[in-house]
Design an enzyme around this catalytic site. Structure first.
Site, PDB file in Angstrom:
ATOM      1  N   ASP A  21     -35.065  13.413 -29.350  1.00 29.26           N
ATOM      2  CA  ASP A  21     -35.607  14.748 -29.673  1.00 29.26           C
ATOM      3  C   ASP A  21     -37.044  14.853 -29.201  1.00 29.26           C
ATOM      4  O   ASP A  21     -37.691  13.850 -28.883  1.00 29.26           O
ATOM      5  CB  ASP A  21     -35.486  15.053 -31.178  1.00 29.26           C
ATOM      6  N   LYS A  64     -32.737  18.592 -29.492  1.00 28.07           N
ATOM      7  CA  LYS A  64     -31.903  18.328 -30.681  1.00 28.07           C
ATOM      8  C   LYS A  64     -31.961  19.513 -31.637  1.00 28.07           C
ATOM      9  O   LYS A  64     -33.026  20.061 -31.890  1.00 28.07           O
ATOM     10  CB  LYS A  64     -32.409  17.070 -31.392  1.00 28.07           C
TER      11      LYS A  64
END
Ligand code: R5P
Length: 291
Positions: free
Chosen positions: A162, A185
């Protein structure tokens, strides 16, 4: 300097004592009273000593043990107590999400530092947490430990699952001189995430040895989805590396099923514990207590 290893961090504490030139190392005596309350005892007097207590606070019981150890060491006459909390529990609730909640990270900082002269921890969930300590507080990174391990292993591309992990993967990329990128993400709930390749900047992974780098693996949902995505992009081999390996329930097995290797540091005991943060903790301790 004396090093005391709490039950959650005995092996790491011993490694820290070795890194400090075989500083005296002790394991406290711990038992439960018949009513369930905890009893701890540290051996001997410690008048004028510099004492390091190493204890991750993964469970409430770990936290209680740490607080009792601090009191016992102070009572034994220690001049200075350095508290090392390799995994700092409750750090995720680092702000108010709804009225009426505590800022748990702040509450824990206040209590952990009560009998400490300095606190050292590793890869906090959020950097702001350090500001809640009123005593000297330091954060070691798990990245150098994992980089030392990855130097011995084939690695072509580093991937953060992420954007929140960009600084981490960038640091790893500098240490290993390897390219990196971050996935996008979207968290659906505490166990499920959706991942996609970034619109630009993705490094080709076809046939490459890819290492996913994260601070913590909890349910394993993030790493499992990231591995599936990278596999669908043709990655040759996928490893997952994290600082804190919580591996709840069957997380470790689920990750093993979709990756080739899983690595974590020794902030928590787990089957992936292959890199040690002891040299990084010892380096901070040495700076705090010059010989
Ligand atoms: C997210 O901010 C963290 O860096 C981790 O990616 C996340 O906490 C991992 O959780 P899980 O293993 O449950 O997906």
């Amino acid at each position: 300097m004396h090093v005391i290893g709490g039950t959650a961090s005995t092996a790491l504490a011993e490694r820290v004592s070795r890194e400090l030139g075989n500083a005296p190392f002790a394991i406290p005596f711990i038992k439960r009273f018949p009513d369930g309350e905890m009893y701890v005892r540290v051996g001997g007097r410690m008048e004028g000593d510099e004492v390091v207590i190493v204890q991750s606070t993964r469970t409430d019981s770990d936290l209680l043990e740490l607080l009792l150890l601090e009191d016992a060491v102070r009572e034994a006459g220690a001049r200075r107590i350095m508290v090392v909390v390799p995994y700092f529990g409750y750090a995720r609730q680092d702000r108010l999400f709804f009225p009426g909640e505590p800022v748990s990270a702040r509450a824990l900082c206040r209590h952990v530092e009560l009998d400490a002269d300095a606190v050292i921890t590793v890869d906090l969930h959020s950097a702001q947490t350090l500001a809640h300590f009123t005593k000297p507080a330091f954060e070691a990174s798990g990245i150098p430990a994992i980089a030392r391990l990855l130097r011995e292993r084939p690695t072509d591309v580093l991937v953060s699952p992420d954007r929140g992990g960009i600084e981490r993967v960038r640091r790893m990329s500098q240490l290993l001189d390897k390219p990196w990128f971050a996935l996008e993400k979207r968290r659906i709930d505490s166990e499920h995430v959706e991942l996609s390749l970034p619109a630009s900047d993705a490094v080709p992974v076809r046939g490459k040895q890819v290492v996913l780098v994260d601070d913590v693996i909890t349910t394993g949902g993030t790493i499992v989805e990231a591995s599936k995505l990278l596999k669908s992009e043709g990655a040759g081999a996928i490893s997952a590396a994290c600082t804190h390996g919580l591996f709840l329930r069957d997380a470790f097995e689920r990750i093993k099923a979709v990756t080739d290797e899983v690595y974590s540091t020794d902030t928590l005991g787990n089957p992936a514990e292959k890199a040690s943060v002891a040299p990084d903790i010892a380096a901070i301790l040495r700076r705090q207590v010059p010989s």
